[in-house]
Design a protein around this motif. Structure first.
Motif, PDB file in Angstrom:
ATOM      1  N   SER A   1     -24.674 -47.795 -94.688  1.00 52.38           N
ATOM      2  CA  SER A   1     -25.562 -49.312 -94.256  1.00 52.38           C
ATOM      3  C   SER A   1     -25.201 -49.992 -92.859  1.00 52.38           C
ATOM      4  O   SER A   1     -25.383 -50.657 -92.937  1.00 52.38           O
ATOM      5  CB  SER A   1     -23.533 -49.403 -94.927  1.00 52.38           C
ATOM      6  OG  SER A   1     -24.033 -49.685 -96.745  1.00 52.38           O
TER       7      SER A   1
ATOM      8  N   GLU B   1     -26.804 -48.743 -90.825  1.00 48.19           N
ATOM      9  CA  GLU B   1     -27.654 -48.607 -89.964  1.00 48.19           C
ATOM     10  C   GLU B   1     -29.100 -49.787 -90.590  1.00 48.19           C
ATOM     11  O   GLU B   1     -29.923 -49.691 -91.135  1.00 48.19           O
ATOM     12  CB  GLU B   1     -28.098 -47.138 -89.779  1.00 48.19           C
ATOM     13  CG  GLU B   1     -27.319 -45.694 -89.454  1.00 48.19           C
ATOM     14  CD  GLU B   1     -27.685 -46.556 -87.674  1.00 48.19           C
ATOM     15  OE1 GLU B   1     -28.070 -47.604 -87.078  1.00 48.19           O
ATOM     16  OE2 GLU B   1     -27.043 -46.345 -87.049  1.00 48.19           O
ATOM     17  N   GLU B   2     -28.139 -50.321 -91.770  1.00 53.22           N
ATOM     18  CA  GLU B   2     -29.266 -50.857 -92.361  1.00 53.22           C
ATOM     19  C   GLU B   2     -29.837 -51.766 -91.951  1.00 53.22           C
ATOM     20  O   GLU B   2     -31.098 -52.232 -92.400  1.00 53.22           O
ATOM     21  CB  GLU B   2     -28.211 -52.094 -94.133  1.00 53.22           C
ATOM     22  CG  GLU B   2     -29.432 -52.571 -94.630  1.00 53.22           C
ATOM     23  CD  GLU B   2     -28.300 -53.684 -96.162  1.00 53.22           C
ATOM     24  OE1 GLU B   2     -28.558 -53.509 -97.240  1.00 53.22           O
ATOM     25  OE2 GLU B   2     -26.969 -53.455 -95.829  1.00 53.22           O
ATOM     26  N   LYS B   3     -30.560 -52.498 -90.944  1.00 50.36           N
ATOM     27  CA  LYS B   3     -30.681 -53.004 -90.077  1.00 50.36           C
ATOM     28  C   LYS B   3     -31.872 -52.526 -89.230  1.00 50.36           C
ATOM     29  O   LYS B   3     -33.291 -53.344 -89.036  1.00 50.36           O
ATOM     30  CB  LYS B   3     -29.870 -54.235 -89.078  1.00 50.36           C
ATOM     31  CG  LYS B   3     -29.452 -53.217 -87.547  1.00 50.36           C
ATOM     32  CD  LYS B   3     -28.666 -53.843 -86.638  1.00 50.36           C
ATOM     33  CE  LYS B   3     -27.725 -53.293 -86.254  1.00 50.36           C
ATOM     34  NZ  LYS B   3     -27.123 -53.855 -84.881  1.00 50.36           N
ATOM     35  N   HIS B   4     -31.683 -51.228 -89.386  1.00 53.36           N
ATOM     36  CA  HIS B   4     -32.665 -50.541 -89.531  1.00 53.36           C
ATOM     37  C   HIS B   4     -33.853 -49.899 -90.066  1.00 53.36           C
ATOM     38  O   HIS B   4     -34.795 -49.079 -89.869  1.00 53.36           O
ATOM     39  CB  HIS B   4     -32.321 -49.087 -88.170  1.00 53.36           C
ATOM     40  CG  HIS B   4     -31.316 -49.533 -86.552  1.00 53.36           C
ATOM     41  ND1 HIS B   4     -32.067 -50.484 -85.912  1.00 53.36           N
ATOM     42  CD2 HIS B   4     -29.865 -49.716 -86.535  1.00 53.36           C
ATOM     43  CE1 HIS B   4     -30.646 -50.758 -84.963  1.00 53.36           C
ATOM     44  NE2 HIS B   4     -29.559 -50.497 -85.224  1.00 53.36           N
TER      45      HIS B   4
ATOM     46  N   LYS C   1     -35.503 -50.941 -92.245  1.00 46.50           N
ATOM     47  CA  LYS C   1     -36.725 -51.307 -92.634  1.00 46.50           C
ATOM     48  C   LYS C   1     -37.768 -49.940 -91.276  1.00 46.50           C
ATOM     49  O   LYS C   1     -39.721 -50.547 -91.842  1.00 46.50           O
ATOM     50  CB  LYS C   1     -37.099 -52.706 -91.647  1.00 46.50           C
ATOM     51  CG  LYS C   1     -36.553 -52.907 -90.354  1.00 46.50           C
ATOM     52  CD  LYS C   1     -37.246 -54.606 -89.707  1.00 46.50           C
ATOM     53  CE  LYS C   1     -36.790 -55.077 -88.853  1.00 46.50           C
ATOM     54  NZ  LYS C   1     -35.431 -54.549 -88.203  1.00 46.50           N
ATOM     55  N   ASP C   2     -37.242 -49.984 -90.599  1.00 47.50           N
ATOM     56  CA  ASP C   2     -37.697 -49.244 -89.481  1.00 47.50           C
ATOM     57  C   ASP C   2     -38.256 -47.039 -89.662  1.00 47.50           C
ATOM     58  O   ASP C   2     -38.648 -46.791 -88.701  1.00 47.50           O
ATOM     59  CB  ASP C   2     -37.289 -48.713 -87.822  1.00 47.50           C
ATOM     60  CG  ASP C   2     -38.150 -50.701 -87.464  1.00 47.50           C
ATOM     61  OD1 ASP C   2     -38.735 -51.230 -87.167  1.00 47.50           O
ATOM     62  OD2 ASP C   2     -36.724 -51.155 -86.618  1.00 47.50           O
TER      63      ASP C   2
ATOM     64  N   ARG D   1     -35.994 -44.731 -96.589  1.00 51.58           N
ATOM     65  CA  ARG D   1     -35.760 -45.383 -97.623  1.00 51.58           C
ATOM     66  C   ARG D   1     -36.662 -44.422 -98.776  1.00 51.58           C
ATOM     67  O   ARG D   1     -35.916 -44.686 -99.669  1.00 51.58           O
ATOM     68  CB  ARG D   1     -36.135 -46.924 -96.931  1.00 51.58           C
ATOM     69  CG  ARG D   1     -35.549 -47.971 -95.865  1.00 51.58           C
ATOM     70  CD  ARG D   1     -36.883 -48.770 -96.431  1.00 51.58           C
ATOM     71  NE  ARG D   1     -37.827 -48.951 -96.634  1.00 51.58           N
ATOM     72  CZ  ARG D   1     -39.393 -49.007 -94.665  1.00 51.58           C
ATOM     73  NH1 ARG D   1     -38.414 -49.114 -94.073  1.00 51.58           N
ATOM     74  NH2 ARG D   1     -40.137 -48.864 -95.535  1.00 51.58           N
TER      75      ARG D   1
END
Length: 560
Positions: free
Chosen positions: A184, A186-189, A191-192, A197
């Motif tokens: 959680s 690192e959730e903003k990362h 996508k990279d 994922r």
């Protein structure tokens, strides 16, 4: 943040029965261990930050295995159940001793690629550019296993030590609060990080605590490793798959880089402390930094100051500052730069640092903060042999990249290199990066008495100073020493000030008096995850063994 970590202490962990394999993530019921219990035994003990890993090590001891065999089983299990902090694609370190105090260390630091990219401003923190060092964890296990067979009469098969890790990777295990928090965080990362994922977010959603995680690709790799031996990771069929995956993701590592990766078998560094000796690993680790801190503190009669009082904290923090200045100036790969090891631990240097400490005034700070995440484990067997060990993928989730279809998350330890040619840690082909990991051991009368280590990057020497002074100077048992309030000097994930963070349960008066001495104070919650996740085992003169893992973590110690 605090609610999740209260959950980890209150509600975890885990039934050890095999879990039916599915791709969905159902909730699991489990019997939570009692994290407040101090483990006791006269026959052997293991500790780690995850209950399933601790149990895997205990099973090895119960079958007549030795301490090395137990920590390999623990480390392999953590590579499955604690993927955010460690894995096959990372590094590892061991301090190994028999009951008579014959000590050796294994320093498993993967070296930089022979042809690293021409970076411009800095080495990338994440992504393929950060995956520029080989991973030495498996070779560390392999060399330790060979030593176990030849010198300790180890009887367990290599393959048997991977039984539980393969089971949990193939059939699944419940997601821990620690994994949930760091995913959680690192959730903003994410996508990279498509690999993270794909593997750790079934159906594309964030897992909840207790959801089942299966890793079939990692299970396949573990099965190959179990069947073909440790060097298969570097030179065999598994290595071919790893190299293909690294190449596809854009890493500069080649088959030759992997084949050249070897842990170093070295004599430990030593410093005298309270009539005994503290032992640690050589550079490029910061093992010497912990020893320097404790060598400075040995010049003070801590017992005359109240444990947990202002003088106790002040002296520890001031010793840390001086050792960190030396660390940042000198510590790097000694095969590439001159590291003045003998001087740093000399009476002259330690005396000078101790004399420079003003008991009434703090020395000004800041200096660079180094981030990292890792896991500590330890084992003592029925013969008195013991191992103190750390594993890591550097940052939480390492590089964020997985090597093809192997399920192996690769570390980003190469990101600790600098590009400034004046830095001792400047990137060079084949060079090993500076490492924060430093498991240790305390000997008294020449025999192992305390095994210790912690997660926490810059926090490692600081946390260890608090634990060791409490266990050695104030004679606290491992659980008490691990539970007491701790400090962290410098920046953290949530506070960019170079202040002195201290857990609130240290008390209002301690905060006031430290501030009066010039420390810039920042309170953090009691039992904060920022204070590290150490473990410790004590071996008394009569053979009684006591141990614990930090109540801030998801783990425990178990006695044989």
């Amino acid at each position: 943040m605090s609610s999740l970590f209260h959950l980890s202490r209150r509600d975890l962990l885990l039934g050890s029965a095999a879990l039916a394999a599915t791709t969905s993530m159902p909730k699991f019921g489990w019997a939570a261990p009692d994290p407040s219990a101090l483990a006791r035994s006269t026959k052997g003990m293991v500790t780690s930050p995850h209950d399933l890993a601790t149990r895997a090590g205990l099973e090895v001891l119960q079958k007549g295995g030795n301490a090395i065999e137990a920590v390999i089983a623990i480390g392999a299990t953590l590579s499955v159940t604690y993927p955010h902090f460690c894995g096959l694609g990372g590094d590892a370190f061991m301090v190994i001793s028999d009951r008579k105090g014959n000590v050796r260390t294994l320093s498993g630091v993967g070296q930089a690629a022979a042809n690293p990219p021409n970076y411009t401003d800095s080495v990338p923190i994440r992504g393929p550019g950060s995956a520029l060092t080989a991973a030495a964890a498996v070779d560390t296990w392999d060399q330790a296993f060979d030593f176990s067979r030849k010198s300790w009469g180890g009887k367990q098969s290599w393959a048997s030590l991977f039984q539980r890790p393969i089971e949990y990777a193939r059939n699944g295990f419940p997601v821990t609060p620690s994994q949930r928090f760091w995913q959680s965080f690192e959730e903003k990362h994410l996508k990279d990080w498509p690999d993270v994922r794909r593997i750790y977010m079934a159906d594309g959603r964030m897992p909840e605590v207790g959801d089942k995680l299966v890793q079939p690709e990692l299970a396949n790799s573990l099965e190959m490793l179990a069947a073909n031996g440790g060097r298969d990771f570097y030179e065999g069929k598994l290595a071919e798959r790893i190299v293909a995956g690294l190449k596809a993701m854009g890493s500069p590592l080649t088959a030759d880089d992997l084949a050249r990766c070897r842990a170093r078998d070295e004599a430990p560094l030593r410093v005298k402390y309270r009539g005994g000796e503290l032992l640690g690993l050589r550079p490029p680790t910061q093992g010497i930094t912990t020893l320097e801190i404790m060598g400075i503190l040995d010049r003070f009669d801590l017992a005359k100051y109240p444990e947990g009082g202002v003088d106790h904290y002040h002296l520890m923090v001031e010793a840390v500052k001086r050792a960190f200045i030396d660390r940042n100036r000198y510590i790097a790969d000694p095969e590439f730069v001159d590291v003045p090891v003998n001087f740093l631990l000399s009476k002259e240097n330690l005396d000078a640092h101790a004399k420079s400490i003003d008991l009434a005034k703090a020395m000004e700070w800041p200096h660079v903060f180094k981030k990292a995440d890792t896991v500590y484990m330890a084992a003592v067997d029925s013969s008195g042999n013991c191992v103190s060990m750390l594993q890591t993928v550097y940052y939480d989730w390492g590089s964020g990249m997985v090597a093809g279809d192997t399920g192996i998350l690769w570390h980003n330890r190469g990101a600790s290199f600098r590009l400034d040619p004046k830095s001792p840690n400047c990137l060079a082909p084949g060079k090993r990066p500076f490492h924060t990991l430093n498991p240790g051991m305390y000997l008294k009368d020449g025999k192992p008495r305390v095994l210790y280590g912690t997660q926490g990057a810059d926090g490692q020497p600081q946390t260890l100073a608090a634990i060791l002074t409490r266990m050695i100077d104030y004679d606290q048992d491992p659980l008490t020493a691990l539970t007491k309030p701790r400090f962290l000097l410098g920046k953290t994930f949530s506070d960019t000030r170079d202040s002195l963070k201290l857990e609130q349960d240290a008390g209002e008066e301690v905060f006031k008096q430290l501030a009066a001495r010039g420390h810039e104070m920042s309170p953090i919650p009691a039992q904060s995850p920022l204070a590290g996740h150490p473990g410790a085992i004590r071996i008394a003169e009569d053979g009684t063994i006591t141990g614990a893992h930090d109540p801030r973590s998801d783990g425990r110690a178990l006695g044989l």
